[in-house]
Design a protein around this motif. Structure first.
Motif, PDB file in Angstrom:
ATOM      1  N   LEU A 170      40.884  27.394  52.477  1.00  0.00           N
ATOM      2  CA  LEU A 170      39.817  27.054  53.403  1.00  0.00           C
ATOM      3  C   LEU A 170      38.907  28.220  53.755  1.00  0.00           C
ATOM      4  CD1 LEU A 170      41.752  24.738  55.869  1.00  0.00           C
ATOM      5  CD2 LEU A 170      40.305  24.088  53.950  1.00  0.00           C
ATOM      6  N   ASP A 171      39.421  29.441  53.743  1.00  0.00           N
ATOM      7  CA  ASP A 171      38.645  30.565  54.245  1.00  0.00           C
ATOM      8  C   ASP A 171      37.705  31.103  53.175  1.00  0.00           C
ATOM      9  OD1 ASP A 171      39.909  30.384  56.660  1.00  0.00           O
ATOM     10  OD2 ASP A 171      41.458  31.850  56.164  1.00  0.00           O
ATOM     11  N   ALA A 172      36.410  31.158  53.507  1.00  0.00           N
ATOM     12  CA  ALA A 172      35.426  31.732  52.604  1.00  0.00           C
ATOM     13  C   ALA A 172      35.482  33.253  52.653  1.00  0.00           C
ATOM     14  CB  ALA A 172      34.025  31.258  52.983  1.00  0.00           C
ATOM     15  N   MET A 173      35.096  33.886  51.553  1.00  0.00           N
ATOM     16  CA  MET A 173      35.037  35.346  51.460  1.00  0.00           C
ATOM     17  C   MET A 173      33.651  35.755  50.973  1.00  0.00           C
ATOM     18  SD  MET A 173      38.623  36.271  49.595  1.00  0.00           S
ATOM     19  CE  MET A 173      40.198  35.822  50.339  1.00  0.00           C
ATOM     20  N   PRO A 174      33.158  36.890  51.446  1.00  0.00           N
ATOM     21  CA  PRO A 174      31.850  37.345  50.951  1.00  0.00           C
ATOM     22  C   PRO A 174      31.922  37.683  49.468  1.00  0.00           C
ATOM     23  CG  PRO A 174      32.488  38.522  52.957  1.00  0.00           C
ATOM     24  CD  PRO A 174      33.697  37.778  52.488  1.00  0.00           C
ATOM     25  N   PRO A 175      31.023  37.148  48.651  1.00  0.00           N
ATOM     26  CA  PRO A 175      30.982  37.533  47.231  1.00  0.00           C
ATOM     27  C   PRO A 175      30.292  38.883  47.077  1.00  0.00           C
ATOM     28  CG  PRO A 175      29.239  35.973  47.689  1.00  0.00           C
ATOM     29  CD  PRO A 175      30.005  36.140  48.979  1.00  0.00           C
ATOM     30  N   CYS A 176      30.294  39.424  45.864  1.00  0.00           N
ATOM     31  CA  CYS A 176      29.574  40.665  45.574  1.00  0.00           C
ATOM     32  C   CYS A 176      28.986  40.580  44.177  1.00  0.00           C
ATOM     33  CB  CYS A 176      30.479  41.888  45.718  1.00  0.00           C
ATOM     34  SG  CYS A 176      31.994  41.857  44.735  1.00  0.00           S
ATOM     35  N   ALA A 186      35.569  34.503  45.511  1.00  0.00           N
ATOM     36  CA  ALA A 186      36.906  33.917  45.670  1.00  0.00           C
ATOM     37  C   ALA A 186      36.988  33.250  47.028  1.00  0.00           C
ATOM     38  CB  ALA A 186      37.988  34.992  45.546  1.00  0.00           C
ATOM     39  N   ARG A 187      38.039  32.460  47.203  1.00  0.00           N
ATOM     40  CA  ARG A 187      38.409  31.920  48.508  1.00  0.00           C
ATOM     41  C   ARG A 187      39.880  32.233  48.738  1.00  0.00           C
ATOM     42  NH1 ARG A 187      34.710  28.196  50.951  1.00  0.00           N
ATOM     43  NH2 ARG A 187      36.378  27.532  52.341  1.00  0.00           N
ATOM     44  N   THR A 188      40.276  32.279  50.008  1.00  0.00           N
ATOM     45  CA  THR A 188      41.653  32.605  50.350  1.00  0.00           C
ATOM     46  C   THR A 188      42.618  31.628  49.691  1.00  0.00           C
ATOM     47  OG1 THR A 188      40.954  33.492  52.481  1.00  0.00           O
ATOM     48  CG2 THR A 188      43.275  32.923  52.247  1.00  0.00           C
ATOM     49  N   GLY A 189      43.632  32.184  49.002  1.00  0.00           N
ATOM     50  CA  GLY A 189      44.642  31.362  48.353  1.00  0.00           C
ATOM     51  C   GLY A 189      44.244  30.835  47.000  1.00  0.00           C
ATOM     52  N   ALA A 190      43.050  31.133  46.540  1.00  0.00           N
ATOM     53  CA  ALA A 190      42.572  30.630  45.251  1.00  0.00           C
ATOM     54  C   ALA A 190      42.363  31.797  44.285  1.00  0.00           C
ATOM     55  CB  ALA A 190      41.281  29.832  45.453  1.00  0.00           C
ATOM     56  N   SER A 191      41.597  31.554  43.227  1.00  0.00           N
ATOM     57  CA  SER A 191      41.382  32.554  42.172  1.00  0.00           C
ATOM     58  C   SER A 191      40.139  33.383  42.451  1.00  0.00           C
ATOM     59  CB  SER A 191      41.245  31.863  40.811  1.00  0.00           C
ATOM     60  OG  SER A 191      42.401  31.127  40.480  1.00  0.00           O
ATOM     61  N   ALA A 209      42.058  38.828  50.236  1.00  0.00           N
ATOM     62  CA  ALA A 209      41.006  39.615  50.886  1.00  0.00           C
ATOM     63  C   ALA A 209      39.828  39.722  49.942  1.00  0.00           C
ATOM     64  CB  ALA A 209      41.515  41.002  51.278  1.00  0.00           C
ATOM     65  N   ASN A 210      38.644  39.920  50.502  1.00  0.00           N
ATOM     66  CA  ASN A 210      37.379  39.816  49.777  1.00  0.00           C
ATOM     67  C   ASN A 210      37.287  40.724  48.562  1.00  0.00           C
ATOM     68  OD1 ASN A 210      37.030  41.911  52.117  1.00  0.00           O
ATOM     69  ND2 ASN A 210      35.504  42.484  50.609  1.00  0.00           N
ATOM     70  N   PRO A 211      36.643  40.267  47.476  1.00  0.00           N
ATOM     71  CA  PRO A 211      36.403  41.142  46.323  1.00  0.00           C
ATOM     72  C   PRO A 211      35.360  42.195  46.658  1.00  0.00           C
ATOM     73  CG  PRO A 211      35.276  39.045  46.011  1.00  0.00           C
ATOM     74  CD  PRO A 211      36.100  38.907  47.264  1.00  0.00           C
ATOM     75  N   THR A 212      35.544  43.387  46.116  1.00  0.00           N
ATOM     76  CA  THR A 212      34.586  44.477  46.275  1.00  0.00           C
ATOM     77  C   THR A 212      34.585  45.264  44.969  1.00  0.00           C
ATOM     78  OG1 THR A 212      34.017  46.436  47.597  1.00  0.00           O
ATOM     79  CG2 THR A 212      36.361  45.921  47.371  1.00  0.00           C
ATOM     80  N   VAL A 213      33.430  45.748  44.531  1.00  0.00           N
ATOM     81  CA  VAL A 213      33.280  46.211  43.159  1.00  0.00           C
ATOM     82  C   VAL A 213      32.663  47.596  43.101  1.00  0.00           C
ATOM     83  CG1 VAL A 213      31.036  45.077  42.940  1.00  0.00           C
ATOM     84  CG2 VAL A 213      32.357  45.539  40.888  1.00  0.00           C
ATOM     85  N   ASP A 219      31.979  50.818  39.702  1.00  0.00           N
ATOM     86  CA  ASP A 219      31.498  50.882  38.320  1.00  0.00           C
ATOM     87  C   ASP A 219      32.467  50.290  37.304  1.00  0.00           C
ATOM     88  OD1 ASP A 219      29.157  52.056  39.062  1.00  0.00           O
ATOM     89  OD2 ASP A 219      29.778  54.097  38.592  1.00  0.00           O
ATOM     90  N   THR A 220      33.763  50.262  37.617  1.00  0.00           N
ATOM     91  CA  THR A 220      34.750  49.896  36.600  1.00  0.00           C
ATOM     92  C   THR A 220      35.690  48.775  37.003  1.00  0.00           C
ATOM     93  OG1 THR A 220      36.246  51.632  37.397  1.00  0.00           O
ATOM     94  CG2 THR A 220      34.733  52.223  35.620  1.00  0.00           C
ATOM     95  N   VAL A 221      35.928  48.574  38.304  1.00  0.00           N
ATOM     96  CA  VAL A 221      36.933  47.598  38.723  1.00  0.00           C
ATOM     97  C   VAL A 221      36.426  46.738  39.871  1.00  0.00           C
ATOM     98  CG1 VAL A 221      38.906  49.014  38.021  1.00  0.00           C
ATOM     99  CG2 VAL A 221      38.011  49.218  40.343  1.00  0.00           C
ATOM    100  N   VAL A 222      37.057  45.570  39.990  1.00  0.00           N
ATOM    101  CA  VAL A 222      36.926  44.735  41.178  1.00  0.00           C
ATOM    102  C   VAL A 222      38.236  44.852  41.947  1.00  0.00           C
ATOM    103  CG1 VAL A 222      36.411  42.448  42.076  1.00  0.00           C
ATOM    104  CG2 VAL A 222      35.533  43.124  39.846  1.00  0.00           C
ATOM    105  N   CYS A 223      38.164  45.246  43.196  1.00  0.00           N
ATOM    106  CA  CYS A 223      39.362  45.328  44.031  1.00  0.00           C
ATOM    107  C   CYS A 223      39.428  44.102  44.935  1.00  0.00           C
ATOM    108  CB  CYS A 223      39.365  46.599  44.869  1.00  0.00           C
ATOM    109  SG  CYS A 223      39.591  48.107  43.905  1.00  0.00           S
ATOM    110  N   VAL A 224      40.625  43.512  45.040  1.00  0.00           N
ATOM    111  CA  VAL A 224      40.843  42.357  45.905  1.00  0.00           C
ATOM    112  C   VAL A 224      42.201  42.515  46.577  1.00  0.00           C
ATOM    113  CG1 VAL A 224      39.440  40.711  44.609  1.00  0.00           C
ATOM    114  CG2 VAL A 224      41.837  41.022  44.003  1.00  0.00           C
ATOM    115  N   GLY A 225      42.366  41.799  47.670  1.00  0.00           N
ATOM    116  CA  GLY A 225      43.687  41.657  48.257  1.00  0.00           C
ATOM    117  C   GLY A 225      44.360  40.435  47.670  1.00  0.00           C
ATOM    118  N   VAL A 226      45.658  40.534  47.393  1.00  0.00           N
ATOM    119  CA  VAL A 226      46.416  39.431  46.799  1.00  0.00           C
ATOM    120  C   VAL A 226      47.562  39.081  47.734  1.00  0.00           C
ATOM    121  CG1 VAL A 226      47.895  38.746  44.874  1.00  0.00           C
ATOM    122  CG2 VAL A 226      45.794  40.019  44.437  1.00  0.00           C
TER     123      VAL A 226
END
Length: 706
Positions: free
Chosen positions: A448-454, A463-468, A491-495, A497-504
Motif C-alpha cells: 500500500l505504501d508509495a515510495m518516491p521514484p528516482c 517500487a512500493r512497500t512489499g513489492a518489487s 525503503a525508497n530507491p536511490t541511485v 552512477d553505478t548502483v540503485v540502493c533500496v531497503g529490503v
C-alpha cells in the motif's frame, strides 16, 4: 585552457559562430583585467578529427590543473534515440549515429579521473539539449535540488534537456556564449568584485530571458556555485572602471541582433561547440590570483545590461561551510508582471512579484518547475501553469487521483513520473499535460505504501512497500528489469552512477541492498534496522532508521558515522533525506531544518522554523518546515507541510499561521535571509534565477522576488 570546437560539418549544418566562440572566450579569459590566464595554459583544438583526439586533449590537460579545472563544450548536441544520452557532435558526426560523436559520459569520466587533483571543476556545455547532462541527478524528493553529476563542480548548460540552443545570423557568437563573453568583457554593474559561477549564471539567465531566448540551467555540488571565474570589470575596485576603452576587449564584445522579429525563422541556426579549460600554477585559487593581479589590470568597460539581478559578494570557494559567503543585506530585483513587459518596480527578495488565483485545496500543493511549466497537484488533479504569465496551460484528470506530494515525484526529459492511488506509476508529458504511459507497480493489497521514484540516464526506478523494484524506460514506460527480493522492498530507491540502493524487508527489519544499475542484479546486502528513508552519492549511502541517521561507506560497507536525527520532539518523524550541494539536509514536521556534512555526519547548522503546537485531536504539528528543502546557489528555500488543514476557527487560526510561511535560509550559515507569509498552508517551492514560486492552500500561486 584547452578549447575544442567543431564549426564545419560534413553531414550537419555548419556553425560559423562556434569558431568565434573559441576565439572570444579564450581572448577574454587571457586578458589581464578579466582572468589573466597565461598563454602557456591555453591550447585550442579546432575541428577535432575524432572523439579520441578530443578526449586525449582533455586527459592530457586536466591533470595539469592544480586548483581549478574548467571544461567548456559548444557545438551540435545529439541525442541517442535508444538511451536518451547526450552526445557532442564532431565534424564527421551524423544525425542518428551516436557512434560518430563524443559521448558526454566520457567527458564526465575524464573530469572524475583520480589523476585530476583540481579541487574545483566547472563544466560548461553550449549545445542543443545540453540540459541532458543534468539528467540522472533527480532523486527521491530532490528533483529540483539535483546534485551535479561531477562531485565538487558547477555544471552550467545553455539549455534545458528538451530545448535547442540558438545562433543568430549577424551575431558574432552563439546566444549563450555571447552572453557569457559579454559578462566577462563588460562586467556586472553593482555585482561583486569577483564573479563566481552562481553570479554569472543568474546574470546570463536574466539577459537571455529578457531577450526571449533559451535560458541556461545550472547545478552545483560542494559549493560549486562559489567557484570564481573572473574579475568583475564593472566593479568600482576594478582598474577597468574609468580607464580608456581597451581595443582588444572592444573587438571581443558580442554583436547582437536588436530585434528577434526581424530575423527570418528559416535563417536561425541551431548550434554549439566543444572546449575544455584547465588552470595550472602554484596551487593558488583563482580568487587569490585575481586579487593579487588586480593592480596590473587595465582596459575599458563594456555596455551594462538594462535588465539584471545581483548576488551578494562571493567568498572563497570551498566545500566547507566555514569558507562560504557571509550573509549580506539582500539586493533589490527588477521584476516583471505576469505576461512580460517592462519591469514595474524594484522588489526586495521575498516580496510578491505577481499572484494568480488557483483552486483552493485542503492540502498545500508542491510546485514543480520544468522548462517553462509550473506543475501543481490540486486535490489529485495535475495543473500546468505558464512560468512567465501564471496562466493555466493544461489540466490532467485521471481515473485515480495522483499522489499528493509532487516533491515525491521524479522528473527527466520533460516527463513527470508520479504514482496514482491504483498503484500505477504514470508518465506525464509536462509540456502538453498528457499521459504518456502507465505501469502497475503492485497488485497485492498489502503493498500500500508509495515510495518516491528516482531518475537516472533515461531510466526511472520505482517500487512500493512489499513489492518489487522496477527499472522503466523513461520515454515509454517499458520494463528494463525488475528486482524482487524475498519480503519485498522496504525503503525508497536511490541511485548514483553505478548502483540503485533500496531497503529490503526481512523478519528483523530492513537490509540495505545495492542493485546493479544496468542488470538489476543484487551486488551486496548489509543488515540494518527499520529503514525509513535512503539517499546515496558516490561515496556513501545514508539511512534514516527509527530516527537515527547513518552514513555507510559504499566501498567498505562500514559505518562511517551514526547520529540521532535532530528533532524537537522524539515522537516526531523525520522527512525524506535531501542531498544537494555536498550537504545532507533533514527536515521534521515539527519545524526543524538541519544541514550536515555527509562524509562525517557533523551538524553544520540548524534552522528553527516558526513553531506551533501539537493538537492531539489532529495528531500533527501546526508548524511549517516539513516540506522538501530546495537548494539553489547560496540559498535554501523551505515551505511548510500540512497533510491536514487545521480548523479555520479563531482558537486555531493564529497557531495555524506557522504553516503559511516560506523561508529563505543562507546555505552557508543557516540564518534566515527573508520569509514570506501566505494566506494558507504552503508546500515545496520551485525556483529559477529571479523568482521563487509557491502555492498556498487558500487558492493562490505566487511569484516571489529572489
Amino acid at each position: 585552457m584547452v578549447l575544442i570546437g567543431s564549426h564545419a560539418y560534413g553531414k550537419l549544418p555548419d556553425l560559423p559562430a562556434v569558431a568565434q566562440n573559441l576565439t572570444g572566450l579564450a581572448g577574454a579569459l587571457r586578458h589581464p583585467s578579466v582572468w589573466g590566464l597565461p598563454d602557456s595554459h591555453c591550447t585550442v583544438l579546432d575541428q577535432p578529427e575524432s572523439a579520441q583526439q578530443a578526449l586525449d586533449a582533455l586527459h592530457a590537460q586536466a591533470p595539469l590543473a592544480t586548483d581549478t579545472l574548467i571544461v567548456y563544450y559548444a557545438g551540435h548536441g545529439l541525442v541517442d534515440p535508444y538511451t536518451d544520452e547526450l552526445y557532442l557532435a564532431l565534424p564527421a558526426s551524423e544525425q542518428g549515429r551516436p557512434d560518430t560523436a563524443l559521448r558526454y559520459e566520457y567527458v564526465r569520466r575524464a573530469v572524475l579521473d583520480p589523476a585530476v587533483t583540481a579541487r574545483r571543476k566547472v563544466v560548461v556545455l553550449d549545445s542543443c539539449y545540453s540540459g541532458r547532462a543534468l539528467i540522472g541527478e533527480m532523486g527521491a524528493g530532490d528533483h529540483v535540488t539535483a546534485q551535479a553529476l561531477i562531485d565538487g563542480t558547477c555544471l552550467l548548460t545553455s539549455t534545458a534537456e528538451t530545448r535547442k540552443a540558438l545562433s543568430f545570423p549577424g551575431e558574432r557568437y552563439t546566444a549563450f556564449t555571447g552572453e557569457l563573453i559579454g559578462i566577462l568583457v563588460g562586467g556586472i554593474p553593482e555585482g561583486p568584485e569577483l564573479l563566481d559561477m552562481d553570479t554569472i549564471y543568474r546574470e546570463a539567465h536574466a539577459r537571455l530571458a529578457a531577450k526571449g531566448r533559451p535560458q541556461p540551467q545550472q547545478r552545483n555540488r560542494n559549493a560549486g556555485g562559489l567557484i570564481v571565474l573572473a574579475r568583475n570589470r564593472a566593479h568600482p575596485h576594478s582598474q577597468a572602471v574609468g580607464a580608456p576603452s581597451d581595443p582588444t576587449l572592444t573587438r571581443l564584445a558580442p554583436r547582437t541582433v536588436p530585434l528577434l522579429r526581424r530575423v527570418s525563422r528559416r535563417s536561425l541556426l541551431v548550434g554549439a561547440a566543444v572546449g575544455t579549460a584547465g588552470l595550472g600554477g602554484a596551487g593558488l585559487g583563482i580568487r587569490q590570483l585575481l586579487l593579487a593581479g588586480e593592480k596590473d589590470a587595465g582596459g575599458g568597460v563594456g555596455s551594462a545590461p538594462s535588465h539584471r539581478t545581483t548576488s551578494p559578494p562571493a567568498a572563497a570557494p570551498s566545500a566547507s561551510a566555514s569558507s562560504s559567503p557571509t550573509p549580506t543585506t539582500p539586493p533589490t530585483t527588477q521584476t516583471s508582471s505576469p505576461g512580460g513587459g517592462a519591469p514595474r518596480k524594484a522588489l526586495k527578495p521575498g516580496e510578491v512579484a505577481w499572484r494568480k488565483k488557483i483552486p483552493a485545496t485542503d492540502d498545500a500543493s508542491d510546485v514543480l518547475l520544468v522548462d517553462d511549466v509550473l506543475v501543481l497537484n490540486l486535490d489529485g488533479t495535475l495543473h500546468g501553469y505558464d512560468r512567465a504569465s501564471g496562466e493555466r496551460r493544461w489540466t490532467l484528470r485521471h481515473d485515480a487521483p495522483f499522489a499528493r506530494r509532487l516533491s515525491g515525484a521524479a522528473v527527466g526529459s520533460g516527463v513527470l513520473c508520479i504514482e496514482d492511488e491504483n498503484m500505477f506509476l504514470q508518465g506525464v508529458d509536462i509540456r502538453r499535460g498528457t499521459k504518456r504511459w502507465g505501469f502497475r507497480l503492485a497488485t497485492e493489497v498489502d503493498a500500500l505504501d508509495a515510495m518516491p521514484p528516482c531518475v537516472r540516464g533515461g531510466i526511472v526506478y520505482a517500487a512500493r512497500t512489499g513489492a518489487s523494484l522496477y527499472a522503466l524506460d523513461l520515454a515509454t514506460g517499458k520494463k528494463r528489469w525488475s528486482y524482487s527480493p524475498t519480503g519485498g522492498v522496504g525503503a525508497n530507491p536511490t541511485v548514483n552512477d553505478t548502483v540503485v540502493c533500496v531497503g529490503v524487508l526481512d523478519p528483523t527489519g530492513n537490509d540495505v541492498c545495492a542493485v546493479d544499475l544496468r542488470s538489476g542484479r543484487e551486488k551486496w546486502r548489509e543488515e540494518f534496522g527499520l529503514i525509513e528513508y535512503l539517499a546515496v552519492d558516490n561515496q556513501c549511502v545514508y539511512t534514516c532508521a527509527m530516527g537515527t541517521l547513518t552514513g555507510l561507506d559504499l566501498a567498505t560497507r562500514e559505518e562511517r558515522w551514526s547520529q540521532p536525527g535532530v528533532r524537537r520532539d522524539p515522537t516526531t518523524d523525520l522527512q525524506p533525506l535531501t542531498l544537494a550541494g555536498g550537504v545532507l539536509y533533514t527536515t521534521t514536521v515539527d519545524g526543524l531544518l538541519t544541514a550536515r556534512d555527509p562524509w562525517t555526519g557533523t551538524v553544520r547548522w540548524r534552522f528553527n522554523v516558526r513553531y506551533g503546537e501539537r493538537f492531539a485531536t489532529w495528531g500533527q504539528w501546526s508548524s511549517g518546515g516539513g516540506a522538501t528543502p530546495i537548494i539553489d546557489g547560496q540559498t535554501v528555500y523551505l515551505g511548510s507541510l500540512a497533510y491536514l488543514a487545521l480548523p479555520d476557527e479563531a482558537a486555531f487560526r493564529e497557531k495555524n499561521r506557522a504553516t503559511h510561511f516560506v523561508h529563505a535560509v543562507d546555505a552557508a550559515t543557516g540564518t534566515e535571509r527573508w520569509h514570506f507569509e501566505a494566506g494558507g498552508a504552503t508546500g515545496t517551492t520551485a525556483v529559477d534565477a529571479t523568482t521563487v514560486y509557491v502555492a498556498s492552500s487558500d487558492g493562490y500561486l505566487y511569484g516571489l522576488a529572489r
